[in-house]
Design a protein around this motif. Structure first.
Motif, PDB file in Angstrom:
ATOM      1  N   UNK A 113       0.858  -1.183   0.000  1.00  0.00           N
ATOM      2  CA  UNK A 113       0.000   0.000   0.000  1.00  0.00           C
ATOM      3  C   UNK A 113       0.895   1.234   0.000  1.00  0.00           C
ATOM      4  N   UNK A 114       0.876   1.956  -1.094  1.00  0.00           N
ATOM      5  CA  UNK A 114       1.723   3.138  -1.251  1.00  0.00           C
ATOM      6  C   UNK A 114       0.966   4.402  -0.866  1.00  0.00           C
ATOM      7  N   UNK A 115       1.694   5.397  -0.403  1.00  0.00           N
ATOM      8  CA  UNK A 115       1.125   6.710  -0.129  1.00  0.00           C
ATOM      9  C   UNK A 115       1.836   7.718  -1.017  1.00  0.00           C
ATOM     10  N   UNK A 116       1.045   8.451  -1.763  1.00  0.00           N
ATOM     11  CA  UNK A 116       1.547   9.500  -2.644  1.00  0.00           C
ATOM     12  C   UNK A 116       1.241  10.839  -1.988  1.00  0.00           C
ATOM     13  N   UNK A 117       2.278  11.623  -1.710  1.00  0.00           N
ATOM     14  CA  UNK A 117       2.095  12.927  -1.075  1.00  0.00           C
ATOM     15  C   UNK A 117       2.142  14.009  -2.147  1.00  0.00           C
ATOM     16  N   UNK A 118       1.012  14.718  -2.298  1.00  0.00           N
ATOM     17  CA  UNK A 118       0.917  15.803  -3.276  1.00  0.00           C
ATOM     18  C   UNK A 118       1.071  17.135  -2.563  1.00  0.00           C
ATOM     19  N   UNK A 119       1.989  17.973  -3.033  1.00  0.00           N
ATOM     20  CA  UNK A 119       2.085  19.288  -2.408  1.00  0.00           C
ATOM     21  C   UNK A 119       0.846  20.117  -2.717  1.00  0.00           C
ATOM     22  N   UNK A 120       0.395  20.858  -1.740  1.00  0.00           N
ATOM     23  CA  UNK A 120      -0.753  21.739  -1.937  1.00  0.00           C
ATOM     24  C   UNK A 120      -0.396  22.786  -2.980  1.00  0.00           C
ATOM     25  N   UNK A 121      -1.385  23.173  -3.774  1.00  0.00           N
ATOM     26  CA  UNK A 121      -1.198  24.285  -4.697  1.00  0.00           C
ATOM     27  C   UNK A 121      -0.889  25.529  -3.862  1.00  0.00           C
ATOM     28  N   UNK A 122      -0.035  26.392  -4.368  1.00  0.00           N
ATOM     29  CA  UNK A 122       0.415  27.566  -3.610  1.00  0.00           C
ATOM     30  C   UNK A 122      -0.757  28.375  -3.048  1.00  0.00           C
ATOM     31  N   UNK A 123      -1.819  28.521  -3.828  1.00  0.00           N
ATOM     32  CA  UNK A 123      -2.927  29.359  -3.353  1.00  0.00           C
ATOM     33  C   UNK A 123      -3.719  28.717  -2.215  1.00  0.00           C
ATOM     34  N   UNK A 124      -3.472  27.416  -1.949  1.00  0.00           N
ATOM     35  CA  UNK A 124      -4.188  26.732  -0.874  1.00  0.00           C
ATOM     36  C   UNK A 124      -3.284  26.318   0.287  1.00  0.00           C
ATOM     37  N   UNK A 125      -2.007  26.678   0.247  1.00  0.00           N
ATOM     38  CA  UNK A 125      -1.072  26.246   1.293  1.00  0.00           C
ATOM     39  C   UNK A 125      -1.495  26.668   2.692  1.00  0.00           C
ATOM     40  N   UNK A 126      -2.167  27.782   2.799  1.00  0.00           N
ATOM     41  CA  UNK A 126      -2.546  28.290   4.127  1.00  0.00           C
ATOM     42  C   UNK A 126      -3.943  27.835   4.550  1.00  0.00           C
ATOM     43  N   UNK A 127      -4.609  27.049   3.715  1.00  0.00           N
ATOM     44  CA  UNK A 127      -5.961  26.595   4.028  1.00  0.00           C
ATOM     45  C   UNK A 127      -5.931  25.437   5.016  1.00  0.00           C
ATOM     46  N   UNK A 128      -6.886  25.445   5.925  1.00  0.00           N
ATOM     47  CA  UNK A 128      -7.090  24.317   6.827  1.00  0.00           C
ATOM     48  C   UNK A 128      -8.560  24.298   7.206  1.00  0.00           C
TER      49      UNK A 128
END
Length: 166
Positions: A113-128
Motif C-alpha cells: 500500500x503506497x502513499x503518494x504525497x501531493x504538495x498543496x497548490x500555492x494558493x491553498x497552502x494556508x488553508x485548513x
C-alpha cells in the motif's frame, strides 16, 4: 484499473482538499474519498453525516469520485476498495513528517500500500479546516475557502442548527 483513496476528517472540506481530490481524479480511474472521524481532533463543527454530505456535494461533478464514511483503519478501507494508493495533500514540513509516519504505518499494515504525497497548490497552502471553521463561526464569505456546493450546504446546515436551537 487503478483506484486511489483520498482520506480526511473534512470538517469541513476546503478548496485545498478539493484541489487534491481533483488532481487525484485526473490520475486514477476511480477515487474513493474516505471521510473518517478523527477522535483526536477536538471542536468538530459537523457530524460525520454532514461531512459526508459536504464532500458528496463538492465532488458531484467528478464521475470517477465516490465518497463514504469509514471509522476503521485506512489500510482496511483500501483493501475494501481494491486500492493500492493513498493520496494525501501536504502544505508544509509538519504535514510531510506526519503523513510520512502514517504512510509507514499503512504500509506495515498492508505491504504494497503506497502513499503518494501531493504538495498543496500555492494558493491553498494556508488553508485548513480549522481556519474554515473560524470563517464559518464569524460569518465570513465562505466561497473563498469552501467549494461552492459545500458553502451553500454549510449555510443550510447552520440555518437548520440555528432554528433547532431557537
Amino acid at each position: 484499473m487503478r483506484t486511489a483513496i483520498c482520506s480526511g476528517s473534512f470538517d469541513p472540506i476546503t478548496l485545498g482538499h478539493l484541489d487534491i481530490i481533483r488532481r487525484t481524479a485526473a490520475c486514477f480511474d476511480t477515487v474513493w474519498v474516505c471521510v473518517s472521524p478523527n477522535a483526536a481532533k477536538k471542536n468538530q463543527m459537523f457530524t460525520p453525516e454532514q461531512k459526508l454530505r459536504l464532500v458528496e456535494a463538492s465532488v458531484a461533478e467528478y464521475p470517477n469520485v465516490h465518497a463514504e464514511l469509514w471509522s476503521g483503519l485506512l489500510a482496511d478501507y483500501a483493501v475494501r476498495h481494491g486500492a493500492d494508493i493513498i493520496v494525501r495533500g501536504v502544505r508544509n514540513a509538519t504535514d510531510w513528517d506526519m503523513e510520512r509516519e502514517l504512510a509507514r504505518i499503512n504500509e506495515h499494515l498492508r505491504p504494497g500500500l503506497e502513499t503518494l504525497l501531493l504538495p498543496a497548490a500555492a494558493k491553498y497552502e494556508h488553508f485548513s479546516s480549522s481556519m474554515a471553521r473560524e470563517m464559518i463561526r464569524y460569518g465570513q464569505p465562505l466561497e473563498e475557502y469552501l467549494p461552492p456546493a459545500a458553502a451553500e450546504l454549510v449555510r443550510k446546515i447552520r440555518e437548520e442548527t440555528n432554528k433547532e436551537g431557537a
